[in-house]
Design an enzyme around this catalytic site. Structure first.
Site, PDB file in Angstrom:
ATOM      1  CD  GLU A  49       7.079  -2.606 -14.211  1.00 52.71           C
ATOM      2  OE1 GLU A  49       7.137  -1.548 -12.818  1.00 52.71           O
ATOM      3  OE2 GLU A  49       8.150  -2.633 -14.032  1.00 52.71           O
ATOM      4  CG  HIS A  74      13.350  -8.083 -13.446  1.00 51.55           C
ATOM      5  ND1 HIS A  74      13.232  -8.142 -14.570  1.00 51.55           N
ATOM      6  CD2 HIS A  74      14.188  -7.249 -13.230  1.00 51.55           C
ATOM      7  CE1 HIS A  74      13.444  -6.993 -15.580  1.00 51.55           C
ATOM      8  NE2 HIS A  74      13.844  -6.410 -13.655  1.00 51.55           N
ATOM      9  CB  SER A  82      15.861  -7.097 -20.458  1.00 51.83           C
ATOM     10  OG  SER A  82      15.246  -6.677 -20.874  1.00 51.83           O
ATOM     11  CG  HIS A 118       8.877  -4.449 -19.308  1.00 53.05           C
ATOM     12  ND1 HIS A 118       8.340  -5.410 -18.321  1.00 53.05           N
ATOM     13  CD2 HIS A 118       8.884  -3.361 -18.612  1.00 53.05           C
ATOM     14  CE1 HIS A 118       8.074  -4.604 -17.242  1.00 53.05           C
ATOM     15  NE2 HIS A 118       8.736  -3.007 -17.507  1.00 53.05           N
ATOM     16  CG  HIS A 176       7.374   0.702 -18.231  1.00 52.95           C
ATOM     17  ND1 HIS A 176       6.864   1.326 -16.859  1.00 52.95           N
ATOM     18  CD2 HIS A 176       8.105  -0.125 -18.188  1.00 52.95           C
ATOM     19  CE1 HIS A 176       7.650   0.249 -16.030  1.00 52.95           C
ATOM     20  NE2 HIS A 176       8.201  -0.055 -16.844  1.00 52.95           N
ATOM     21  CG  HIS A 199     -25.336   2.713 -26.858  1.00 54.99           C
ATOM     22  ND1 HIS A 199     -23.681   2.937 -27.551  1.00 54.99           N
ATOM     23  CD2 HIS A 199     -25.072   4.117 -27.800  1.00 54.99           C
ATOM     24  CE1 HIS A 199     -23.007   3.453 -28.261  1.00 54.99           C
ATOM     25  NE2 HIS A 199     -23.725   4.239 -28.113  1.00 54.99           N
TER      26      HIS A 199
END
Length: 380
Positions: free
Chosen positions: A15, A74, A138, A198, A200, A295
Site C-alpha cells: 500500500e 497482494h 478479501s 484494511h 483507508h 500543562h
C-alpha cells in the site's frame, strides 16, 4: 480470539508503494523489511509480483531473507497471479476482488454465481498447488456494497475451507466505527475464524475503524508506516500502536521492540522525501511537547497528568517549552534548576513575567531565556 491476540499486517511495501511520492528501490525494501521485522510486526505485505519484473524480483529477495515476520504478497484473484506468487516463495497470498464491478442489476444473480464459481476455482487451485501457503481472500469497497452480496461471497469462501482468513476493506474510507463493528460481528457469526481489516483514511477514521474491527473480533489489522498509501493512506502504524498502548501498555511492550520505532519512521520519511508530520502519534516532533502553564506545571509534577504514552518507551524525549508568552513560572523554575541556578519563587515569578512580556508578539529562542536567567542570577 481476544483483542490481545491480534497480528499487524504492515503493508508499507505494498500500500505504501501507492503513495504519490514513493518509489522504493530493492535496497530500500530490504532495509525497510528488516526494520519492520526487527520491530516485530507479524506480517509484511509486498506489492504483487505481477506488477513489474522488479516487483517479482523484490518478492523473491525478501521472501528469502529469513525474517521473523511472515512475508505476504497482494494479488488479483486469478490463477495466473497465483502461479507467479507461489513461485516467489512468499509465506502467504492475499487475494483481493472488487465485487462492485458487477454493475448490471438485471443479471446480478447470474453474474455473482459466475463470479463466485471463478473465485472458488482460483482458491481451490491455489490450495491444491500450495497446501502449506497461508491464504486470505478479501473483497474491496465493502461499505458501499449491498450486504447480501457480501455475505453470499464470504459465506461460500469461508465454508470452502480453502482460505485461512477473510479480509474486509474500507477502500475509500467511508465507514464509521459503528459500521465496521457491525459488519465484522456479522462475519464472525458466519465465519468464526480469522478476519483481516484494511481501512483507508479519507475521512480520518482509519485508526478508530481498525480498533472497532479489533473489538468486534478481527484478528489482523493492516497498517503502514506514517499511514502512507493511495490518496490519504490507511491506518498508520504509529496511530494503531498508540491506540493499543493507551489501553494495554504491557501488551504492546511485550509484543514489539519499541526502541526500533523512531528509526523505522525516520527511514520511511527519508526514503519518500518528506518530514514526519509534526502531529503524528508518538514520532511527530510535537507529540511530547508541553507549552501552556497549567500543562507544564502538571507534567513536571506527574507526566501522566497530560501524557498517555511514556516517551522513553519509544526512545523519545519530553520537552517543556518556556520561550513564549504562555509560560508558567514552574516551567521557568525547572529550567533554572536544570542549568544550575537557584531562585526563590518570588524571583522566578518576576523572571517569568519578563519572559512573557518579551515574547508577547514575537518569537524568542531558549538561549534568550537562559540569558535572562543568568543575568538575573548575577544581579543577586
Amino acid at each position: 480470539m481476544s483483542q490481545k491476540e491480534f497480528s499487524i499486517v504492515d503493508t508499507t511495501l505494498r500500500e505504501g508503494e501507492q503513495f504519490y511520492k514513493s518509489n522504493f528501490s530493492t535496497l530500500d525494501k530490504i532495509e525497510i523489511a528488516r526494520q519492520l521485522s526487527d520491530f516485530g510486526v507479524e506480517y509484511i505485505e509486498l506489492t504483487s509480483p505481477c506488477a513489474s519484473p522488479k516487483s517479482r524480483m523484490d518478492c523473491e529477495t525478501i521472501a528469502r531473507m529469513g525474517l521473523n515476520s511472515k512475508v505476504l504478497t497482494h494479488i488479483r484473484c486469478t490463477k495466473e497471479d497465483a502461479i507467479t506468487a507461489i513461485e516467489t516463495g512468499v509465506f502467504g497470498i492475499n487475494f483481493f476482488f472488487r465485487l462492485s464491478i458487477l454493475k448490471d442489476k438485471t443479471c446480478f444473480e447470474k453474474q455473482i454465481s459466475e463470479t463466485l464459481e471463478n473465485i472458488l476455482d482460483v482458491l481451490w487451485f491455489t490450495r491444491k498447488n500450495a497446501p502449506e501457503m497461508e491464504i486470505r481472500f478479501s473483497l474491496e469497497d465493502i461499505f458501499r456494497t449491498p450486504v447480501d452480496r457480501l455475505i453470499k461471497i464470504y459465506e461460500a469462501v469461508g465454508k470452502s475451507g480453502w482460505v485461512d482468513r477473510l479480509g474486509i476493506s474500507d477502500t475509500v474510507g467511508i465507514a464509521l466505527p459503528s459500521d465496521v463493528e457491525k459488519l465484522v460481528g456479522l462475519l464472525k457469526s458466519l465465519y468464526p475464524k480469522d478476519i483481516e481489516f484494511h481501512g483507508h483514511n479519507d475521512t480520518g477514521c482509519a485508526v478508530a475503524n481498525s480498533y472497532a474491527a479489533l473489538k468486534a473480533g478481527a484478528t489482523h489489522i493492516n497498517t503502514s508506516i506514517l499511514g502512507i498509501g493511495e490518496r490519504n493512506g490507511i491506518t498508520s502504524l504509529a496511530g494503531f500502536i498508540a491506540r493499543i498502548y493507551s489501553l494495554d501498555i504491557d501488551l504492546i511492550k511485550g509484543k514489539y521492540n519499541l526502541k526500533q520505532f523512531k528509526q523505522l519512521h525516520e527511514t520511511i520519511a527519508k526514503r519518500i522525501g518528506i518530514d514526519i508530520p509534526l502531529n503524528h502519534p508518538i514520532v511527530g516532533k510535537a507529540a511530547f511537547m508541553h507549552k501552556a502553564g497549567v500543562h507544564t506545571k502538571s507534567v513536571i509534577l506527574n507526566p501522566k497528568s497530560y501524557e498517555i504514552i511514556n516517551p522513553s518507551d519509544f526512545d523519545e524525549l519530553r520537552t517543556i517549552l518556556i520561550a513564549h508568552k504562555l509560560v508558567g513560572w514552574n516551567a521557568v523554575k525547572e529550567r533554572a534548576n536544570k542549568i544550575g541556578l537557584a531562585f526563590k519563587d518570588d524571583e522566578i515569578k518576576k523572571i517569568s513575567l519578563k519572559i512573557k512580556q518579551l515574547s508577547d508578539g514575537k518569537n524568542i529562542e531558549l538561549k534568550k531565556v537562559d540569558e535572562i536567567l543568568i543575568n538575573a542570577y548575577r544581579k543577586e
